[in-house]
Design a protein around this motif. Structure first.
Motif, PDB file in Angstrom:
ATOM      1  N   GLU A  24       6.545   1.875  -6.753  1.00 58.70           N
ATOM      2  CA  GLU A  24       6.953   2.273  -5.373  1.00 58.70           C
ATOM      3  C   GLU A  24       7.261   3.779  -5.655  1.00 58.70           C
ATOM      4  O   GLU A  24       6.872   4.838  -4.962  1.00 58.70           O
ATOM      5  CB  GLU A  24       8.121   1.659  -4.893  1.00 58.70           C
ATOM      6  CG  GLU A  24       7.762   0.189  -4.360  1.00 58.70           C
ATOM      7  CD  GLU A  24       6.885   0.472  -3.099  1.00 58.70           C
ATOM      8  OE1 GLU A  24       7.018   1.211  -2.485  1.00 58.70           O
ATOM      9  OE2 GLU A  24       6.044  -0.313  -2.644  1.00 58.70           O
TER      10      GLU A  24
ATOM     11  N   HIS B 196       5.438   7.235  -4.224  1.00 60.62           N
ATOM     12  CA  HIS B 196       6.291   8.276  -3.414  1.00 60.62           C
ATOM     13  C   HIS B 196       6.424   9.541  -4.154  1.00 60.62           C
ATOM     14  O   HIS B 196       6.116  10.568  -3.264  1.00 60.62           O
ATOM     15  CB  HIS B 196       7.780   7.843  -3.488  1.00 60.62           C
ATOM     16  CG  HIS B 196       8.747   8.736  -2.670  1.00 60.62           C
ATOM     17  ND1 HIS B 196       8.452   8.765  -1.312  1.00 60.62           N
ATOM     18  CD2 HIS B 196       9.469   9.546  -2.986  1.00 60.62           C
ATOM     19  CE1 HIS B 196       9.492   9.656  -0.703  1.00 60.62           C
ATOM     20  NE2 HIS B 196      10.037  10.215  -2.060  1.00 60.62           N
ATOM     21  N   GLN B 197       6.289   9.866  -5.433  1.00 60.37           N
ATOM     22  CA  GLN B 197       6.126  10.862  -6.105  1.00 60.37           C
ATOM     23  C   GLN B 197       4.904  11.658  -6.017  1.00 60.37           C
ATOM     24  O   GLN B 197       4.734  12.718  -5.657  1.00 60.37           O
ATOM     25  CB  GLN B 197       6.605  10.848  -7.681  1.00 60.37           C
ATOM     26  CG  GLN B 197       6.600  12.187  -8.282  1.00 60.37           C
ATOM     27  CD  GLN B 197       6.659  11.727 -10.076  1.00 60.37           C
ATOM     28  OE1 GLN B 197       5.965  11.036 -10.254  1.00 60.37           O
ATOM     29  NE2 GLN B 197       7.129  12.572 -10.742  1.00 60.37           N
TER      30      GLN B 197
ATOM     31  N   ARG C  52       2.845  11.612  -3.232  1.00 58.51           N
ATOM     32  CA  ARG C  52       2.660  12.065  -2.169  1.00 58.51           C
ATOM     33  C   ARG C  52       1.460  11.813  -1.451  1.00 58.51           C
ATOM     34  O   ARG C  52       1.132  12.197  -0.359  1.00 58.51           O
ATOM     35  CB  ARG C  52       2.729  13.730  -2.233  1.00 58.51           C
ATOM     36  CG  ARG C  52       4.091  14.168  -2.643  1.00 58.51           C
ATOM     37  CD  ARG C  52       4.086  15.538  -3.053  1.00 58.51           C
ATOM     38  NE  ARG C  52       3.813  16.480  -1.779  1.00 58.51           N
ATOM     39  CZ  ARG C  52       4.463  17.568  -1.537  1.00 58.51           C
ATOM     40  NH1 ARG C  52       5.516  17.887  -2.546  1.00 58.51           N
ATOM     41  NH2 ARG C  52       4.462  18.298  -0.513  1.00 58.51           N
TER      42      ARG C  52
ATOM     43  N   ARG D 291       0.610   8.211  -0.801  1.00 62.96           N
ATOM     44  CA  ARG D 291       0.233   6.549  -0.751  1.00 62.96           C
ATOM     45  C   ARG D 291      -0.775   6.221   0.178  1.00 62.96           C
ATOM     46  O   ARG D 291      -1.610   5.367  -0.270  1.00 62.96           O
ATOM     47  CB  ARG D 291       1.643   6.128  -0.541  1.00 62.96           C
ATOM     48  CG  ARG D 291       1.790   4.630  -0.284  1.00 62.96           C
ATOM     49  CD  ARG D 291       2.930   4.356   0.373  1.00 62.96           C
ATOM     50  NE  ARG D 291       4.060   4.128  -0.525  1.00 62.96           N
ATOM     51  CZ  ARG D 291       4.392   3.244  -1.206  1.00 62.96           C
ATOM     52  NH1 ARG D 291       3.630   2.105  -1.347  1.00 62.96           N
ATOM     53  NH2 ARG D 291       5.192   3.321  -2.139  1.00 62.96           N
TER      54      ARG D 291
END
Length: 341
Positions: free
Chosen positions: A123, A127-128, A130, A132
């Motif tokens: 997750e 998220h990192q 950018r 997804r």
């Protein structure tokens, strides 16, 4: 590198919060149950006392007394179980509960990351990155050479676009598969709509799923992050994590390089970024509409030299595959209509 220190610490703080919440919940639950069934409280206290005595006898080596204590614990356990059944209480009504029973909300099992920790890690990495939502479709499961025409040869090799892209897709899969051992840097170049960003996304998805950190940035966003760090002290404190991620992530993808406004600042920022990542042994993928010679003209000689020396350039076939897909769909529907008639 996978998670940054701050990401790892954030996950571990979440585990700490979970355990604290469950401890409080257990205490409230025990107080409520003991208030309704005082005899159960007496049994619980007696069992705790026996456990302490068992431990002492075990240390003293008194096997006979230890056996007697164990029999007594068994008797109390049966009485407690009978009360549970009579009152319709679950067997674990006094126990502490966990979100993950495997690791008991610690994140680790026998020194290894639990499956729940791995999920949180994914997750954080998604998220990192950018991207997804994009990676739900931009992945090798949806990657096919059938998007490219198989009609005319493209160049001296005599290969059609489809035959050529079949080999490119194999290269991309191998890049992801051999990433830990070989790493490397790529440049996908060609006109708009030929699949450059899609292939970069396919690689990103594979690496994130194998717990590598990936950051995907449009070129203009990359230069914005680097400029803020350089000129804005407050932004540097706020954006520092972003800049660190840009330089330290396992794979950085810079999309649409060449579409940004180019000047001496962006030239120096680009060199700083790709050179710093090269020195740190980090991999980078660029997508661009510019040819290698055009990149050399647009950016400084230092940038061009670094790219030529350390990047593998992968040209994409000409033509917009979105248009080719539309043509194929029309042919398919036309054929179905004729068959239906």
């Amino acid at each position: 590198m996978s998670l940054s220190n701050s990401q790892y610490e954030a996950i571990m703080r979440e585990y700490d919060r979970k355990r604290s919440w469950h401890r409080e919940e257990q205490q409230k639950r025990r107080e409520e149950i003991f208030g309704r069934f005082p005899y159960l409280l007496e049994l619980d206290r007696e069992m705790s006392s026996l456990a302490v005595r068992q431990a002492r006898k075990l240390l003293d080596g008194d096997e006979q007394a230890l056996l007697a204590l164990r029999e007594e614990c068994g008797r109390i356990g049966k009485e407690r179980q009978a009360l549970y059944e009579r009152e319709g209480l679950p067997p674990d009504c006094l126990d502490m509960r966990y979100d993950c029973g495997t690791c008991r909300d610690t994140g680790y099992v026998e020194g290894k990351k639990c499956h729940c920790f791995r999920q949180k890690e994914l997750e954080a990495l998604y998220h990192q990155s950018r991207i997804r939502e994009r990676l739900r479709t931009e992945n090798f499961d949806h990657c096919t050479d059938l998007c490219y025409p198989d009609t005319e040869p493209m160049g001296e090799s005599g290969q059609t676009a489809r035959e050529y892209m079949r080999g490119v897709i194999v290269q991309c899969r191998r890049f992801a598969m051999d990433f830990d051992e070989k790493g490397g840097n790529l440049v996908f170049y060609g006109s708009t709509g030929v699949g450059k960003t899609f292939l970069a996304g396919c690689i990103a998805r594979e690496l994130i799923e194998s717990y590598h950190s990936v950051v995907f940035l449009a070129a203009i966003d990359l230069f914005d992050i680097l400029a803020r760090e350089r000129f804005d002290r407050d932004a540097r404190e706020y954006e520092g994590g972003n800049t660190q991620s840009v330089l330290e992530c396992d794979l950085l993808i810079i999309d649409d390089l060449g579409t940004e406004l180019t000047n001496s600042l962006t030239n120096s920022q680009l060199f700083y970024c790709i050179n710093e990542r090269f020195l740190r042994g980090r991999s980078t993928i660029l997508t661009t509409n510019l040819t290698p010679s055009q990149l050399g003209q647009k950016y400084t000689e230092r940038v061009g030299s670094r790219l030529i020396e350390n990047y593998r350039f992968i040209p994409m076939p000409k033509g917009d595959i979105r248009i080719w897909k539309q043509i194929q769909q029309r042919k398919k529907h036309g054929g179905e209509k004729q068959n239906g008639e």
